[in-house]
Scaffold this motif. Sequence first.
Motif, mmCIF file in Angstrom:
data_model
loop_
_atom_site.group_PDB
_atom_site.id
_atom_site.type_symbol
_atom_site.label_atom_id
_atom_site.label_comp_id
_atom_site.label_asym_id
_atom_site.label_seq_id
_atom_site.Cartn_x
_atom_site.Cartn_y
_atom_site.Cartn_z
ATOM 1 N N LEU A 437 -45.167 -16.083 -119.882
ATOM 2 C CA LEU A 437 -44.793 -14.722 -120.284
ATOM 3 C C LEU A 437 -43.539 -14.745 -121.131
ATOM 4 O O LEU A 437 -43.414 -14.002 -122.126
ATOM 5 C CB LEU A 437 -44.587 -13.856 -119.043
ATOM 6 C CG LEU A 437 -45.854 -13.529 -118.236
ATOM 7 C CD1 LEU A 437 -45.491 -12.743 -116.973
ATOM 8 C CD2 LEU A 437 -46.851 -12.730 -119.079
ATOM 9 N N ALA A 438 -42.597 -15.579 -120.722
ATOM 10 C CA ALA A 438 -41.357 -15.663 -121.502
ATOM 11 C C ALA A 438 -41.632 -16.245 -122.880
ATOM 12 O O ALA A 438 -41.041 -15.821 -123.886
ATOM 13 C CB ALA A 438 -40.326 -16.508 -120.768
ATOM 14 N N TYR A 439 -42.512 -17.233 -122.942
ATOM 15 C CA TYR A 439 -42.849 -17.856 -124.226
ATOM 16 C C TYR A 439 -43.525 -16.849 -125.143
ATOM 17 O O TYR A 439 -43.291 -16.813 -126.351
ATOM 18 C CB TYR A 439 -43.747 -19.072 -123.972
ATOM 19 C CG TYR A 439 -44.169 -19.747 -125.254
ATOM 20 C CD1 TYR A 439 -43.290 -20.573 -125.948
ATOM 21 C CD2 TYR A 439 -45.447 -19.540 -125.783
ATOM 22 C CE1 TYR A 439 -43.678 -21.183 -127.143
ATOM 23 C CE2 TYR A 439 -45.824 -20.145 -126.961
ATOM 24 C CZ TYR A 439 -44.943 -20.992 -127.643
ATOM 25 O OH TYR A 439 -45.343 -21.573 -128.829
ATOM 26 N N LEU A 440 -44.366 -16.012 -124.583
ATOM 27 C CA LEU A 440 -45.077 -14.992 -125.355
ATOM 28 C C LEU A 440 -44.249 -13.742 -125.527
ATOM 29 O O LEU A 440 -44.696 -12.777 -126.167
ATOM 30 C CB LEU A 440 -46.408 -14.649 -124.673
ATOM 31 C CG LEU A 440 -47.423 -15.804 -124.570
ATOM 32 C CD1 LEU A 440 -48.648 -15.358 -123.796
ATOM 33 C CD2 LEU A 440 -47.824 -16.280 -125.964
ATOM 34 N N GLN A 441 -43.058 -13.745 -124.987
ATOM 35 C CA GLN A 441 -42.152 -12.599 -125.072
ATOM 36 C C GLN A 441 -42.820 -11.324 -124.580
ATOM 37 O O GLN A 441 -42.685 -10.246 -125.153
ATOM 38 C CB GLN A 441 -41.645 -12.417 -126.517
ATOM 39 C CG GLN A 441 -40.823 -13.596 -127.002
ATOM 40 C CD GLN A 441 -40.274 -13.392 -128.412
ATOM 41 O OE1 GLN A 441 -40.578 -12.381 -129.071
ATOM 42 N NE2 GLN A 441 -39.457 -14.310 -128.878
ATOM 43 N N LEU A 442 -43.501 -11.528 -123.482
ATOM 44 C CA LEU A 442 -44.128 -10.386 -122.824
ATOM 45 C C LEU A 442 -43.264 -9.969 -121.657
ATOM 46 O O LEU A 442 -42.555 -10.786 -121.065
ATOM 47 C CB LEU A 442 -45.524 -10.761 -122.330
ATOM 48 C CG LEU A 442 -46.550 -11.092 -123.429
ATOM 49 C CD1 LEU A 442 -47.846 -11.562 -122.788
ATOM 50 C CD2 LEU A 442 -46.807 -9.857 -124.293
ATOM 51 N N PRO A 443 -43.306 -8.700 -121.350
ATOM 52 C CA PRO A 443 -42.475 -8.269 -120.210
ATOM 53 C C PRO A 443 -42.956 -8.942 -118.916
ATOM 54 O O PRO A 443 -44.149 -9.004 -118.641
ATOM 55 C CB PRO A 443 -42.680 -6.761 -120.168
ATOM 56 C CG PRO A 443 -43.976 -6.517 -120.866
ATOM 57 C CD PRO A 443 -44.095 -7.572 -121.911
ATOM 58 N N ALA A 444 -42.037 -9.472 -118.128
ATOM 59 C CA ALA A 444 -42.373 -10.147 -116.864
ATOM 60 C C ALA A 444 -41.969 -9.288 -115.686
ATOM 61 O O ALA A 444 -40.955 -8.583 -115.750
ATOM 62 C CB ALA A 444 -41.658 -11.491 -116.779
#
Length: 528
Positions: A437-444
């Motif tokens: 998620l962090a790599y895809l810059q998605l909210p975690a």
Amino acid sequence: MARLDLADRVSALETAVSAGEGRLPAALLDDARAVLDRTATRSALSAEHTVVALAGSTGSGKSSLFNAIAREPLARPGITRPTTSRPMAVVWGPGADPLLSWLEVGDRHHAADRAAVATQGLVLLDLPDHDSVETEHRAIAERLVERVDLLVWVVDPQKYADAALHERYLRPLAGHGDVVVVVLNQIDRLTPEEATACLADLRRLVAEDGLAAARVLGVSATTGQGVDELDALLDQAAARREAAVARLVADVRGVATRIADACGDKVPDRSQKAARERLVDALEAAAGVPTVVDAVRGSANRRARAATGWPPTRWIGRLRVDPLRRLGLTRGTDRPDLSRTSLPPASPTLAARAHVAVREYVGTMTAGAPEDWVLAARSRVASSTDGLDDALDLAVAGTELEATRRPVWWGVVSFVQWVVLGVLAAGLVWLGVLAVLAYLQLPAPETPTWRGFPWPTLMVVGGVVVGLVVALVSRLAGALGARRRAARARRRLRESVGRVADGQVRLPVAEELSALTTCRVAAHIAAG
């Protein structure tokens, strides 16, 4: 404890002779059979008669004393040698002819009854001189000495200490003191002081001959001094009618004692137990028991680690071969007779030690036994131990070693380890999801924490630490369990080897020596 009667002693002696057949010296068994024959014959003859024999050397005044007791000049004392060439009997009362025929005494005289009724049944013999130059005369004297009920040895002041008398005649009668009287004749030739000294010295010599109970009297057939005392003693023997039984009992006890001595002493129980322990120790080494015990310990450790170790590293332990499988000891024991191990053969040193231990065991168990018994035991064991190596291998193969046993706690720990591994895996997955998620810059989603540490990290670190700690503790517990299992295997293997030792060594020896035990016990009963 009540003393045995003659019949019980005879029965015990017969048992001893039967048990010792072919093992005890032939001369000893012949002597025992002769005693049994004499006992049976004498017991079947008159119990109302007491046979008293006057025995002595040439010149002792034996025939003169015979006449003094008989109150008749029946025997002819003389100066030629031998003085007495054939036995003579004087009998008080009727019925002694069968007894005298067995004694082979043909010269018989019936005396008038003396005052005391007790003398009825008295048979008095004058024997040929025991030191006669005629071999036939000596043989007659020796035969009658063996058969009469009461022996009166007549000695004179010059030859009472003669070595031949004591060594050849009195000493072999050791234990017969109750039926032996030693008479110092010709005491009238001595002063009172000399007579007292001679009698004291004679009593000492007689006691040293093993006849401490024998009565020693001083008499003079010429003057009659002491003859009345000897008369009274013979009267008492005739009245009590116990001399015949006492003589037979003494004969049985004497030969039974010789048999008991020939059998040797019983090996102490402590020595027997120690000898068996040494034997089993040597056979254990030859059977490879130490190797098997080490394999049991190693196998138990290996299986414990495989069951309770940290799951990611368990496969490493499986790469090592099970020590018991390498020895061919992981099969069941339902048919141990068909099982064989893969143990290497015993080294020459261990094999030699085992054979030495077998010989030492036989030597310990037969210590003091007659040589024929020792040789028979050795031969029997040699025959029974031909297949000793195979028997030991089968014993090891048939012993329950708990090779497939799984303790309950192994399953519990294994479950815990898999749960811990699951927690670790969940933590890794969680961290992986967060990383993606962090790599895809998605909210975690918000990650829960405990005291500032994220739960996924705690799950991973905790899983590794707990798994390793549980594995370490389980390894220690498994090692302890492996030692206990090895100890149990050692006991069971020793029992198995012990059964082989008993079946192929101890039992054959015991069977061979059972007759010796019977012989020894029966001889002690007869001699007691």
